[in-house]
Motif scaffolding. Sequence first.
Motif, PDB file in Angstrom:
ATOM      1  N   UNK A 176       0.830   4.330  -2.478  1.00  0.00           N
ATOM      2  CA  UNK A 176       0.484   5.662  -1.981  1.00  0.00           C
ATOM      3  C   UNK A 176       1.587   6.644  -2.323  1.00  0.00           C
ATOM      4  N   UNK A 190       0.848  -1.200   0.000  1.00  0.00           N
ATOM      5  CA  UNK A 190       0.000   0.000   0.000  1.00  0.00           C
ATOM      6  C   UNK A 190       0.882   1.248   0.000  1.00  0.00           C
ATOM      7  N   UNK A 201       3.769   7.245   4.597  1.00  0.00           N
ATOM      8  CA  UNK A 201       2.309   7.257   4.520  1.00  0.00           C
ATOM      9  C   UNK A 201       1.755   8.561   5.078  1.00  0.00           C
ATOM     10  N   UNK A 202       2.245   8.935   6.249  1.00  0.00           N
ATOM     11  CA  UNK A 202       1.699  10.126   6.901  1.00  0.00           C
ATOM     12  C   UNK A 202       1.997  11.378   6.082  1.00  0.00           C
ATOM     13  N   UNK A 219      10.853   0.570   8.579  1.00  0.00           N
ATOM     14  CA  UNK A 219       9.414   0.631   8.800  1.00  0.00           C
ATOM     15  C   UNK A 219       9.007   2.003   9.335  1.00  0.00           C
ATOM     16  N   UNK A 220       9.920   2.598  10.074  1.00  0.00           N
ATOM     17  CA  UNK A 220       9.663   3.969  10.508  1.00  0.00           C
ATOM     18  C   UNK A 220       9.524   4.864   9.281  1.00  0.00           C
ATOM     19  N   UNK A 242       6.221   4.260   7.550  1.00  0.00           N
ATOM     20  CA  UNK A 242       5.123   4.921   8.246  1.00  0.00           C
ATOM     21  C   UNK A 242       5.117   6.411   7.983  1.00  0.00           C
ATOM     22  N   UNK A 243       6.302   7.009   8.057  1.00  0.00           N
ATOM     23  CA  UNK A 243       6.375   8.449   7.819  1.00  0.00           C
ATOM     24  C   UNK A 243       5.967   8.780   6.394  1.00  0.00           C
ATOM     25  N   UNK A 285       0.202  11.568   2.621  1.00  0.00           N
ATOM     26  CA  UNK A 285      -1.222  11.865   2.760  1.00  0.00           C
ATOM     27  C   UNK A 285      -1.438  13.313   3.167  1.00  0.00           C
ATOM     28  N   UNK A 286      -0.495  13.815   3.936  1.00  0.00           N
ATOM     29  CA  UNK A 286      -0.649  15.172   4.444  1.00  0.00           C
ATOM     30  C   UNK A 286      -0.393  16.194   3.345  1.00  0.00           C
TER      31      UNK A 286
END
Lengths: 399, 485
Positions: free
Chosen positions: B360, B356, B411-412, B404-405, B408-409, B415-416
């Motif tokens: 993204x 994903x 994705x955030x 993985x950090x 995650x970042x 999206x932001x």
Amino acid sequence: MPLELAEASLLLTFFNALTEGSTYALIAVGYTMVYGIVKLINFAHGEVYMVGAVTAWWLFVTPQVPLLAALLLAMAVCAALGLALDRVAYRPLRRSTRLAALITAIGMSLVLQTTVQLTFGAKFEAFPETTRARVLVDGCPARERPDPAARAVVTLGLGSQPPVAQPAGPTPDGWVPVAWTVDARTSEPGGPTPGGPPGEGAADAPTSAVLWVEAAHVRRLQGTPPALNADVLAGAGGERLKLPLKDVLIWVAAAGMMLGLHLLVQRTKVGRAMRACALDQTTAALMGVSVDRVIAYTFMIGSAMAAVAGVLYSLKVGGNISFRMGYYPGVIAFAAAVLGGIGNLKGALLGGMLLGFTKAFCATYLSSDYDFAACFSVMIGVIIFRPYGLLGRPGATRA
Amino acid sequence: MSAPASPPAPLAPAPGPAARRPAWLLPALGWGGALLALLLVGGVGSPFLVSIALSIMLHAIFALGLNVVVGYTGLLDLGYASFIAIGAFVVSLGLVLTHQPPRDLPALPVRQLVLTQAQRELAPRAGVPLVVRERPDLRYDVVAGAEAVLDALARDVRALDAEHVRGLTFPVGQATARGSLPFAFPGGLFVLLALAGAAGAAAGVLRGFPTLRLTGDYYAIVTLGFAEIVWLVTLNEDWLTGGAFGIKLSERFRPRMFGDALYDDTWQFYGVVLAALAAAVVASWRLERSRVGRAWAAIRADETAARSSGIDVDRYKLLAFAVSGAIGAVGGGLFALKVGTIVATKFDIWLSIVVVCCLVLGGMGTLRGAVAGAALLIGLGEVLRLLSDTTSLGSWALPAEARFLVYGLVLVVVMRFRPQGLLAGRGGGGLDAGGLDALLAAPSRLFTLAGAPPAGPADAPAASAGPTDAPEAGAPSATGLEGGP
């Protein structure tokens, strides 16, 4: 009363189910409140639960904060974390799509998990105990021994770990290896070396003198209150069944917090604002409700309750504190929220309990490999066939 | 590193109206460049670069498959790893269960094996004593005569380490004795991949049926639930999947191609993966430009409207699930050959999320986004992993989990600040599907007025990036499931 093994196992499963259910309910409250108001699956909520447990564990073990204070501090930390999550990740996306918000939530979940993994380490921890559940002295439960020394061991505490094999007999320093399981952390170097299970070793140890020594030593250690660690439960020999106190603590805490939350939502001004926002944010904003503030409160309350769930559940289970611990409870609790009817507090309680029972009974009577699978099946079934949940009505969401 | 990560799609801004370049030029340059870079890496790259390129290509295939559902029909699938797992297990089980030993071996149970001194020295290295003493029921019973077995072992020492012996609990020999299909013949891999694709498509349809009515969050969570169940099954049913030990594809089981066993460092394997990626790109492109693709776009924009204008929504959604599952499973089969040991734990939720994440980052709904996202993210991850392996700056070493950090970042942050992805947001032009831009730009009805914070400049990119071709109604599921406001 003496119990048959099957009865004891049924009762134990029942207790477990109640405990798991309470935990899920406490977590589900966070999901359901946030979803009710923001329409967001806060995927990182399970990580908040994890952070709560890890924080309390660290406070309890390293600066040796008392348990209750550690719990309260963990609640505060998690409330702040929830607030920060909302501020940093979710609030900027309020006007974006829910898909974007969900992806952000997944991202935050990854970030939190990895951060904890990098700082805390990829290990499993447990709250140290001052009492071991079952101490056998000469093959007899220590609690029932006539000599006060053995009973003192039970009261004051022996080990934080399950018994580990050790050579019997005191070391040159006068320590009995049994005690070592407790104070690996506090004992000075040069003491006895840690090793395997005493199990029987406890029985072999010369009781009075040596056991007193370790008991005195143990007293210096910060462990969970002895009252919480009382002897549990039935063995095959028809032993007496007592209420597991930690479970009771979780039930009481869950019930109390759910009641408090219910009162908060129904009776206070903030609660009224929350209900208003859940119904219709536009109108609520027009009526002078500060929607952002209400959402912030929601995140804080939900996160604090998740922290309580995390701490209490880890107190009970032992050895589950790790960076991974939040994922399954998080997803199951979301399922619980949906099951009960998302946005509905009583629904969260009901859903949590149902899933707790599903999991515990599946683990005992069907297959412990598939207990989570059973929960997921229930979740899928509910979402497909009754997406508004058991207590919800089609077309209605409320907090 | 730089070669495979070089953007396969043009990063340059859209040509202005004044530019005279034809519309196909930039995409053609981008895709051509990407192909060239991949060929270059395959031809002259170091083994490390080749391995990264393989990883990137496989993830690009996954991302393309996921894109069919997430990008084209607008449903977030959080359980994509199960299709990858299905493909991986179909291929590896197909290879292992149907493996035929050389025919000229006499059928002598290994239990009666008498070892010479030299063989006895060789045997422990190959794990034979374990097999013989502890699990006589395992495969070497049937495989056979003493000399031949040990000869085979000498050729194939890495086939038989202890892990393999412990992990593989199904009696391969029996299957062999039944004389089923061996897939180790030259084209066998493709037969297997086709089977994997069929299995993936079937799984997609099976999972799709009950979830046809779901959209938005609930669809995402249900796919996650299905994936967890699949994961638990593959983890626990170790008679089939080897459980936590997995299935090891040792040399004997590898399909052969142009004379070599297909390992991940052979040019043959590289070629197969590259061809699969190209096939996935072309197939997606053709689909997207077809009637089917337009139906998907309509469904993404507004399911109700699509239905009422005569589109058979259920059929097209099921088709999307099938295509997506098939691509994932084929990719999973190749993934199995690359990793060599197929363990259920590899296919957990985080694999789904990494895919994903690739999509993204690059841009949902665009082919170049899927490929470039995989290149960037996996390339970055491999670099981080390399750093974690080789550097320890003082006491500070970068653990492998650090990537993985980063995921995650990504994705955030994406999206932001750029919810349409790095490479999306431009309508038209080559292999461009328009993306989820419209979807992401359409403000959720719930927050149109209410949550409007006084200072909301940050929302601008999300709100303004939408192209004009999709209606505002694209917000997923403000109606229906949750009962709407």
